[in-house]
Scaffold this active site. Structure first.
Site, PDB file in Angstrom:
ATOM      1  CG  HIS A 258      -1.960   1.050   1.221  1.00  0.00           C
ATOM      2  ND1 HIS A 258      -2.904   1.180   0.211  1.00  0.00           N
ATOM      3  CD2 HIS A 258      -2.234   2.050   2.106  1.00  0.00           C
ATOM      4  CE1 HIS A 258      -3.708   2.195   0.480  1.00  0.00           C
ATOM      5  NE2 HIS A 258      -3.314   2.744   1.608  1.00  0.00           N
ATOM      6  CG  ASN A 279      -4.863   5.365   3.621  1.00  0.00           C
ATOM      7  OD1 ASN A 279      -4.490   5.089   2.487  1.00  0.00           O
ATOM      8  ND2 ASN A 279      -5.333   4.443   4.444  1.00  0.00           N
TER       9      ASN A 279
END
Length: 311
Positions: A258, A279
């Protein structure tokens, strides 16, 4: 008499179990309503396992809390779909400065774009790269513009539309003549590169790589500008993260699945150091879309394993 006592205990046990099930069902129905999710699309056993994990974790005296968020019906494997992060080409030299400040937060300077939600799109890399470029341009005298994720996905990937196997996005943006604003790039169903349909708001030359596994070098870079990082996010604790300094002892520094953007660092009132990390899972995840990742904890989750930033 013993039979009567046994029967009474059995009745009490069944009553307690029924009460617990009813309570869970009420919680489940409330969670469905809160997140607008259909019960038909949810594996109840997965949801229940996550509920039990949340309750146990939050009683455990950890440095961060978790919650039954919009991902509580998923497993980490369901959520983290990206694989085979490609190591970037190293372009340019990283100059190490001295005496970094105790804390940095680029959000306070007005050079960080709002948190976005990647939804079902598989590439967090495109989001972190676009956001890093937007911040770099704003820091160096340009306007803060939300860069086009679609343009990076279409023009800088081996497999357009899927968002997988990104090339060096910073070098790619240079090669295609710059990055357009998100609202101006025109995409079609073929996902072909259409960078000629818009005017770039800025460009970059390439990328600097942070020294592998060095949080000190990452800190030096973050003092200059937000930095793109790759982490091991395949854990229930990350999926359900709510607030606090995130530390996961089961993280690896090599299984990086990620990508996010480090926009600063600081220290909690408890003395724990953390990275301020943006994020791309929406503002309803974590701390309004951000996570405080443990800093100087042996490169926890690989935050400094593969970090780079545009120049």
């Amino acid at each position: 008499m013993e039979m009567v006592a046994f029967a009474w205990c059995l009745i009490v046990s069944i009553s307690c179990l029924t009460s617990v099930i009813a309570k869970d069902n009420v919680h489940f129905d409330k969670w469905l309503d809160e997140h607008g999710i259909s019960a038909d699309s949810v594996n109840y056993e997965t949801w229940k396992a996550n509920l039990e994990y949340v309750e146990m974790h939050n009683r455990g005296g950890h440095s961060f809390t978790v919650t039954m968020n919009k991902f509580a019906h998923l497993t980490p494997k369901d959520l983290i779909k990206e694989v085979n992060i490609v190591r970037h080409q190293h372009t340019g030299d990283h100059v190490v400065d001295q005496a970094p400040p105790e804390s940095v937060d680029w959000r306070t300077k007005g050079v960080v774009t709002p948190v976005r939600n990647q939804g079902e799109i598989g590439s967090s890399q495109a989001y972190s790269a676009a956001d890093a470029i937007s911040s770099y341009i704003a820091i160096n005298g340009g306007k803060l513009v939300e860069g086009s994720v679609d343009e990076i996905t279409d023009c800088c990937h081996y497999h357009p539309c899927t968002g997988r196997f990104v090339e060096n996005a910073f070098k790619c943006v240079h090669d295609i003549g710059g990055l357009c604003a998100e609202k101006e790039y025109q995409r079609d169903v073929t996902c072909a590169c259409h960078n000629g349909t818009c005017t770039p708001f800025g460009t970059v030359k390439g990328s600097h790589m942070v020294q592998k596994d060095s949080e000190q070098d990452l800190q030096t870079a973050v003092v200059k500008q937000p930095v793109q990082v790759y982490v091991d996010a395949g854990h229930r604790s990350f999926q359900l993260y709510q607030s606090g300094v995130y530390y996961e002892p089961n993280c690896t520094t090599t299984r990086l699945d990620h990508s996010m953007l480090v926009v600063g660092y600081g220290k909690a009132s408890t003395g724990e150091e953390y990275w301020i990390v943006k994020n791309s899972w929406g503002v309803d995840w974590g701390m309004h879309g951000y996570v405080q990742m443990a800093k100087n904890k042996n490169n926890n989750c690989g935050i400094a394993s593969q970090a780079d930033y545009p120049y």
